[in-house]
Every structure is written in C-alpha cells, then in structure tokens.
Design a protein around this motif. Sequence first.
Motif, short mmCIF file in Angstrom:
data_model
loop_
_atom_site.label_atom_id
_atom_site.label_comp_id
_atom_site.label_asym_id
_atom_site.label_seq_id
_atom_site.Cartn_x
_atom_site.Cartn_y
_atom_site.Cartn_z
N TYR A 97 6.14 2.79 1.50
CA TYR A 97 5.06 1.82 1.33
C TYR A 97 4.89 1.01 2.61
O TYR A 97 5.73 1.06 3.49
N THR A 107 0.82 -1.21 0.00
CA THR A 107 0.00 0.00 0.00
C THR A 107 0.86 1.26 0.00
O THR A 107 1.97 1.27 0.53
N ARG A 108 0.29 2.30 -0.60
CA ARG A 108 0.86 3.65 -0.56
C ARG A 108 -0.30 4.57 -0.22
O ARG A 108 -1.35 4.50 -0.85
N HIS A 109 -0.09 5.40 0.77
CA HIS A 109 -1.13 6.34 1.20
C HIS A 109 -2.44 5.61 1.51
O HIS A 109 -3.53 6.11 1.23
N GLY A 110 -2.34 4.40 2.06
CA GLY A 110 -3.51 3.64 2.49
C GLY A 110 -4.26 2.93 1.38
O GLY A 110 -5.29 2.32 1.63
N LYS A 111 -3.74 3.00 0.16
CA LYS A 111 -4.42 2.36 -0.97
C LYS A 111 -3.50 1.34 -1.61
O LYS A 111 -2.29 1.52 -1.65
N GLU A 158 -6.01 2.35 6.58
CA GLU A 158 -4.59 2.02 6.68
C GLU A 158 -4.02 2.47 8.01
O GLU A 158 -4.50 3.39 8.63
#
Length: 91
Positions: free
Chosen positions: A74, A59-63, A89
């Motif tokens: 990440y 994930t990056r920025h909760g996505k 996240e």
Amino acid sequence: MSAQVETAIFDLLAKVAPGKSISPEDVARAVEPEGWRRLLGHVRATAVGLARQNQLVITRHGKPADPEDFKGVYRLRLPEPAGAPASEEGA
C-alpha cells in the motif's frame, strides 16, 4: 512512537507533489534509518488511524483502499481537495 510516525508521514507528504504518494518504508526509514523494518507495523497502525479521520488516504494499485480491510502493498497520500479531479498514483 505514533507521534513520530505521524510527523514523518506528513513531513514526507509535504515534500511530494500534490496527489503523489509515499511508501510505508519511506516513513519507517525517516523515523528509524537503521531499524526501520520493526516500525512498519507502527506505520500501518498510524496510517489506518489517520485514514479513519480522513486526514490520509491509503491506496492499493493507485485506488483508495478501505482502511479497515486492506492487505498487501500500500501507499499513502493526502486526500484530494474537494472538487479536485483524482490524480494518478505514484511518487
């Protein structure tokens, strides 16, 4: 080394609440507390392999991020069970 990293990833994820994530640094420190920085590349490569097999979500920025094309900071989490609502996240 990859087997140790993979084991550390799943051991750490087993200790966090469902839907929560861990950092690559947590994994590297679990494998090698003193020289953890040199393991970050191994952690990333192992995480990408596991994400390709749908055993892990990067994930990056909760996505969710594309394991083939992500940059920067990440985190790692387990995939959501089928039919489960997406969680927020954070560890």
